[in-house]
Write an enzyme that holds these catalytic residues in place. Structure first.
Site, PDB file in Angstrom:
ATOM      1  CB  THR A 196      -1.099   0.049   1.353  1.00 61.48           C
ATOM      2  OG1 THR A 196      -0.131   0.145   2.228  1.00 61.48           O
ATOM      3  CG2 THR A 196      -1.913  -1.151   1.291  1.00 61.48           C
ATOM      4  CG  ASN A 197       3.454   2.553   2.969  1.00 58.56           C
ATOM      5  OD1 ASN A 197       3.377   4.035   3.111  1.00 58.56           O
ATOM      6  ND2 ASN A 197       3.100   1.763   3.936  1.00 58.56           N
ATOM      7  CG  MET A 223       8.282  -7.135   6.334  1.00 56.60           C
ATOM      8  SD  MET A 223       8.238  -5.738   7.363  1.00 56.60           S
ATOM      9  CE  MET A 223       6.737  -5.301   7.198  1.00 56.60           C
ATOM     10  CB  ILE A 259      17.538  -6.224   8.973  1.00 61.48           C
ATOM     11  CG1 ILE A 259      16.294  -6.217   9.819  1.00 61.48           C
ATOM     12  CG2 ILE A 259      18.790  -5.465   9.434  1.00 61.48           C
ATOM     13  CD1 ILE A 259      16.356  -6.333  11.414  1.00 61.48           C
ATOM     14  CG  HIS A 294       9.331   1.893  12.187  1.00 58.71           C
ATOM     15  ND1 HIS A 294       9.549   0.625  12.145  1.00 58.71           N
ATOM     16  CD2 HIS A 294       8.862   2.355  13.376  1.00 58.71           C
ATOM     17  CE1 HIS A 294       9.492   0.095  13.075  1.00 58.71           C
ATOM     18  NE2 HIS A 294       8.925   0.952  13.959  1.00 58.71           N
ATOM     19  CD  GLU A 346      25.835   1.825  10.782  1.00 60.52           C
ATOM     20  OE1 GLU A 346      25.688   2.403   9.805  1.00 60.52           O
ATOM     21  OE2 GLU A 346      26.385   2.557  11.803  1.00 60.52           O
TER      22      GLU A 346
HETATM   23  C1  GAR Z   1       3.596  -0.700   6.762  1.00 57.75           C
HETATM   24  O1  GAR Z   1       2.865  -0.126   7.820  1.00 57.75           O
HETATM   25  C2  GAR Z   1       5.200  -0.358   6.991  1.00 57.75           C
HETATM   26  O2  GAR Z   1       5.158   1.059   7.663  1.00 57.75           O
HETATM   27  C3  GAR Z   1       5.676  -1.408   7.804  1.00 57.75           C
HETATM   28  O3  GAR Z   1       4.897  -2.321   7.175  1.00 57.75           O
HETATM   29  C4  GAR Z   1       3.626  -2.072   6.493  1.00 57.75           C
HETATM   30  C5  GAR Z   1       3.939  -2.477   5.189  1.00 57.75           C
HETATM   31  O4  GAR Z   1       2.427  -2.277   4.657  1.00 57.75           O
HETATM   32  N1  GAR Z   1       7.113  -1.577   8.007  1.00 57.75           N
HETATM   33  C6  GAR Z   1       7.759  -1.909   8.895  1.00 57.75           C
HETATM   34  O5  GAR Z   1       7.094  -2.305   9.952  1.00 57.75           O
HETATM   35  C7  GAR Z   1       9.321  -1.807   8.601  1.00 57.75           C
HETATM   36  N2  GAR Z   1       9.856  -1.987   9.942  1.00 57.75           N
HETATM   37  P1  GAR Z   1       2.454  -2.162   2.942  1.00 57.75           P
HETATM   38  O6  GAR Z   1       3.193  -3.671   2.130  1.00 57.75           O
HETATM   39  O7  GAR Z   1       1.023  -2.143   2.534  1.00 57.75           O
HETATM   40  O8  GAR Z   1       3.198  -0.911   2.534  1.00 57.75           O
END
Ligand code: GAR
Length: 206
Positions: free
Chosen positions: A15-16, A93, A95, A112, A150
């Protein structure tokens, strides 16, 4: 110089990524162009979003590569081949190692789903972040876009936006509000800001 060449790294729903594509179409993101979407998960819906938008979509998995090192080398090769200037982590997801991030210093940004330094670092991702916020009982949370170094979620903050926590929230309802009211707004804005700085060969002032 032409537009900043952007690669968006994803793992899931995307979605992002969609917010970035929409921002490109509406002109909010005008200094950069998304030229590649790279997923570490072959069934990520984000890959379909990229294809629907006519953006090259590539999948590279750690499993196929055999090790974290080989996985990162394969990603670096794909990024270099396409002359990528800016990497946007949008729900990615995995690191990235110090070796990887050093090659794109101040050229990798991440969204985040909390107000860093709360509920961040190793183990805090996706819904887990919102579960932790609800468990703690905070009344305000939000999202942060930051440079990636890092240290997981430890790089310089670029933008933040606060969102209220409501009494009946579940992790899912809170996640939805944080996405709609914060992430989908500040990620495209930050991508535009950093893209325009790269285009002008400038660094972000604190
Ligand atoms: C989002 O809420 C993003 O901020 C989070 O995962 C979701 C992904 O949603 N990211 C983290 O937690 C990274 N540490 P999306 O695939 O619909 O964009």
């Amino acid at each position: 110089m032409g537009k900043t060449r952007i690669a968006v790294l994803v793992s899931g729903g995307g979605t992002n990524l969609q917010a970035l594509i929409d921002a490109q179409n509406s002109g909010v993101l005008k200094s950069g162009e998304i030229v590649l979407v790279l997923s570490n998960n072959s069934i990520a819906y984000a890959l379909a979003r990229a294809e629907n938008a006519g953006i090259e979509a590539l999948c590279i998995t750690k499993k196929e590569c055999g090790s974290q090192e080989a996985f990162e080398e394969a990603m670096l090769a794909a990024l270099k081949e396409r002359d990528i200037d800016l990497i946007v982590l949008a729900g990615f997801m995995s690191i990235l190692s110090g070796h990887f991030v050093k090659q794109y210093e101040n050229r990798i940004i991440n969204v985040h789903p909390s107000l860093i330094p709360s509920f961040c670092g190793k183990g805090f991702y996706g819904l887990k972040v919102h579960e932790a916020a609800l468990e703690y009982g905070v009344k305000v949370t939000g999202a942060t876009v930051h440079f990636v170094n890092e240290v997981p979620d430890g790089g310089r903050i670029i933008m933040q936006k606060a969102v209220p926590v409501l009494p009946d929230d579940t992790p899912k309802s809170l996640q939805k509000r944080v996405m709609e009211r914060a992430e989908w707004i500040i990620l495209p804005e930050a991508a535009e800001l950093v893209s325009s700085l790269i285009m002008q060969d400038k660094e972000l002032k604190s």
